[in-house]
Design a protein around this motif. Sequence first.
Motif, PDB file in Angstrom:
ATOM      1  N   THR A  18       0.865  -1.058  -0.029  1.00  0.00           N
ATOM      2  CA  THR A  18      -0.038  -0.090   0.216  1.00  0.00           C
ATOM      3  C   THR A  18       0.801   1.145  -0.119  1.00  0.00           C
ATOM      4  O   THR A  18       1.933   1.104   0.269  1.00  0.00           O
ATOM      5  CB  THR A  18      -1.065   0.108   1.362  1.00  0.00           C
ATOM      6  OG1 THR A  18      -0.133   0.290   2.248  1.00  0.00           O
ATOM      7  CG2 THR A  18      -1.588  -1.273   1.313  1.00  0.00           C
ATOM      8  N   ILE A  19       0.256   2.360  -0.373  1.00  0.00           N
ATOM      9  CA  ILE A  19       1.176   3.614  -0.390  1.00  0.00           C
ATOM     10  C   ILE A  19       1.404   3.825   0.900  1.00  0.00           C
ATOM     11  O   ILE A  19       2.561   4.248   1.287  1.00  0.00           O
ATOM     12  CB  ILE A  19       0.154   4.795  -1.233  1.00  0.00           C
ATOM     13  CG1 ILE A  19      -0.146   4.256  -2.595  1.00  0.00           C
ATOM     14  CG2 ILE A  19       0.617   6.160  -0.861  1.00  0.00           C
ATOM     15  CD1 ILE A  19       1.268   4.656  -3.373  1.00  0.00           C
ATOM     16  N   PRO A  20       0.520   3.894   2.210  1.00  0.00           N
ATOM     17  CA  PRO A  20       0.968   4.304   3.276  1.00  0.00           C
ATOM     18  C   PRO A  20       2.151   3.152   3.746  1.00  0.00           C
ATOM     19  O   PRO A  20       2.916   3.528   4.380  1.00  0.00           O
ATOM     20  CB  PRO A  20      -0.337   3.771   4.164  1.00  0.00           C
ATOM     21  CG  PRO A  20      -1.505   4.049   3.291  1.00  0.00           C
ATOM     22  CD  PRO A  20      -0.821   3.759   1.774  1.00  0.00           C
ATOM     23  N   ALA A  34       4.985   4.880   2.232  1.00  0.00           N
ATOM     24  CA  ALA A  34       5.362   6.049   2.867  1.00  0.00           C
ATOM     25  C   ALA A  34       6.053   6.069   4.299  1.00  0.00           C
ATOM     26  O   ALA A  34       6.840   6.683   4.765  1.00  0.00           O
ATOM     27  CB  ALA A  34       3.927   6.827   3.167  1.00  0.00           C
ATOM     28  N   ALA A  43       2.116  10.306   3.283  1.00  0.00           N
ATOM     29  CA  ALA A  43       1.457   9.496   1.987  1.00  0.00           C
ATOM     30  C   ALA A  43       1.548  10.505   0.804  1.00  0.00           C
ATOM     31  O   ALA A  43       1.706  10.149  -0.233  1.00  0.00           O
ATOM     32  CB  ALA A  43       0.374   8.855   2.638  1.00  0.00           C
ATOM     33  N   ILE A  55       4.511  11.157  -1.731  1.00  0.00           N
ATOM     34  CA  ILE A  55       4.490  10.348  -2.741  1.00  0.00           C
ATOM     35  C   ILE A  55       4.147  10.900  -4.054  1.00  0.00           C
ATOM     36  O   ILE A  55       4.662  10.684  -5.246  1.00  0.00           O
ATOM     37  CB  ILE A  55       4.103   8.772  -2.501  1.00  0.00           C
ATOM     38  CG1 ILE A  55       5.026   8.197  -1.367  1.00  0.00           C
ATOM     39  CG2 ILE A  55       4.140   8.012  -3.676  1.00  0.00           C
ATOM     40  CD1 ILE A  55       4.517   7.053  -1.074  1.00  0.00           C
ATOM     41  N   LYS A 110       0.321   5.354  -8.341  1.00  0.00           N
ATOM     42  CA  LYS A 110       1.102   3.978  -7.876  1.00  0.00           C
ATOM     43  C   LYS A 110       1.704   3.625  -9.140  1.00  0.00           C
ATOM     44  O   LYS A 110       2.735   2.770  -9.279  1.00  0.00           O
ATOM     45  CB  LYS A 110       0.108   3.069  -7.139  1.00  0.00           C
ATOM     46  CG  LYS A 110       0.675   2.238  -6.172  1.00  0.00           C
ATOM     47  CD  LYS A 110      -0.277   1.245  -5.738  1.00  0.00           C
ATOM     48  CE  LYS A 110       0.378  -0.075  -4.991  1.00  0.00           C
ATOM     49  NZ  LYS A 110      -0.733  -1.058  -4.589  1.00  0.00           N
TER      50      LYS A 110
END
Lengths: 191, 191, 191, 191
Positions: free
Chosen positions: D28-30, D33, D40, D43, D50
């Motif tokens: 996941t992006i989090p 990050a 987050a 990014i 993504k």
Amino acid sequence: MPTNRTKREDILDSALKLFAERGFDATTIPMIAGDARVGAGTIYRYFENKEVLVNTLFQHYVQAFKGMLEEEYPQESSSREQFHHLFQRMVQFTNEHAHALYFIKTHNGAYFLNESSRKQFSCLWKILRDFLDKGKERGEIRELPSLALIAIIFGGFLELEQLIRSEELEASRDLLHGVEESCWDAVRHHH
Amino acid sequence: MPTNRTKREDILDSALKLFAERGFDATTIPMIAGDARVGAGTIYRYFENKEVLVNTLFQHYVQAFKGMLEEEYPQESSSREQFHHLFQRMVQFTNEHAHALYFIKTHNGAYFLNESSRKQFSCLWKILRDFLDKGKERGEIRELPSLALIAIIFGGFLELEQLIRSEELEASRDLLHGVEESCWDAVRHHH
Amino acid sequence: MPTNRTKREDILDSALKLFAERGFDATTIPMIAGDARVGAGTIYRYFENKEVLVNTLFQHYVQAFKGMLEEEYPQESSSREQFHHLFQRMVQFTNEHAHALYFIKTHNGAYFLNESSRKQFSCLWKILRDFLDKGKERGEIRELPSLALIAIIFGGFLELEQLIRSEELEASRDLLHGVEESCWDAVRHHH
Amino acid sequence: MPTNRTKREDILDSALKLFAERGFDATTIPMIAGDARVGAGTIYRYFENKEVLVNTLFQHYVQAFKGMLEEEYPQESSSREQFHHLFQRMVQFTNEHAHALYFIKTHNGAYFLNESSRKQFSCLWKILRDFLDKGKERGEIRELPSLALIAIIFGGFLELEQLIRSEELEASRDLLHGVEESCWDAVRHHH
DNA sequence: CATGAATGAGGGTTCATTCAT
DNA sequence: AATGAATGAACCCTCATTCAT
């Protein structure tokens, strides 16, 4: 084609109310879901996304309004009688669909409306334009851009609707009659 | 005591244009900053936050418009002459501040306007209401809720402005005169 | 005691295909349900949740593969003959269960595999390791970490399978023979 | 073209590690990050979304790897020497960019890779294909589909890398030499 | 048993706001 | 004073899972 028509219409009703009250951008999906007493995800069973929802709503009410204006339209009567017909139908439509006309007016031209919505809307405008243009030919309507005349009619009517809903005014027969007369004087040809 | 009047006004000008074109919620701070050619952070030197910015803008133009309407107002003249004065000033104000009236009309009543903005706005309405009420006393204005009459006047005028800006119509003297006449016929008392 | 063996296996077949093609995370339950022509809820009658499904699938095919490798394993033959047995069984297994080996290889080590799956998998590895270790003792297999040798065998074989399924290559006897020979040369001891 | 190159590279490093360890969809992006110790939202200052991030990463390392393979490539030498060059460069590349080759291998062909990524990747394959094809012409490489041979080479090498990183094996000179020899025996022509 | 409508937690993404430079 | 990189709350939307039918 969902089997549960109620839930879909709950969503549409809540969306209409909130879009009219706050506008599209200030209305969140959770707000609509909360008002309609459904889960946020449920909205996506019925509408692909928020834009599809607002376009569906827009087109639905434009169509319904158009239908109501056209039904039993007195094609052969005088402009005054035609105007009366149109005005009465506006009143009736507003009674049956509280926020619909205001929603249409405030969201017309918005960036999220698709081609189909714009087309349908101009169809609606056309009914009023045709009425005005024919009236101008007959010398019964004043020589002004139809769009400006339509704005005056709608502007007055919708403001009236707001005042009635907020209970600043009561929807008496006299009041409706007076506003109709005022709008008619705005558009009719004076000798 | 703004040290740099230009930068603050660049921001206000850009915000006015974008709020009028897209609405408050669809306008982002980076958009305004980009249009005003300042950094996004700079906006916060002049305005505490986005809501303060929109309220400042709203009140500023409501005040300016009020001032323009009141200036040299022909207190003693006939309603027709008073109406002419008001209409001419609306034209003048629109010429000087392209998006201002449309911004005020579309953002009036929005959820983000504070008490002060609402109060100022009702002050503006009061000018027009007083004109209409006095005219009604004199029997020169028709007996209808002032708010509805104001809506008709604004509705017609603003629609006209849109048509002119979108170049669907040309701002001829005749056109302005015709719309003024139409609006006047909507509000005046007919015998 | 599954009452309906067909439906459960439809689900497993669809899951295998989709997990192999898209991976576990990119495969949704509705996708599997759609492919298996069952309702999404039905999947939960047979599998507690998505992770149980993938683990069931993983273990099922690891077991089945293990069984196929072990069946009639020529315990007493030369490493070359044992290798031939193993390779032929891989071919046979792939023919009978199109995506199974690729699924096992790509999902091995994934975060959602439980202890049991990992254990079973290492059991599978053990068969191959035992073969290689015994071969090393005999001096027939080269002295290299068994895991690396297994990777070469699987890597080559699975790539071949992909090429055949995507119809970039035809599954000729010569081709299979050539790949077997290549893999054998990778693992055998050279003098 | 951000001024802070470090932060952008922190994100790329974390993404590479997590994509290699868990795969694109399970990362996941989090997570990225958090690992990169940035917010987050940050990014998205560096990568549009993504998918752009994963494609950027993919192309970056494909390019870097290609460059490393091509640099000082012994065009005129024997296939064995060319193979040695390629293998040594794989080792070197892996030492310099821990997860890169594994990431490339596991994400090649994925649904989220764009045309450019696929093209770059086939460019990379081409280097190895050309080496193999030329070797076949010379009779130094066995007559098998190049893709299958490449899979064997990569499969063995990457498995080795995994074992070393998980500290199940130590990266001794002998080990690397042995795997190189094994892979070479898999691809070379035997008389 | 089987279904699929309904849910809401959690993902990707945006943007108002802050703050180091 | 001015900037814009950095942040994280809150958005839209997806999908594993539940449950009434």
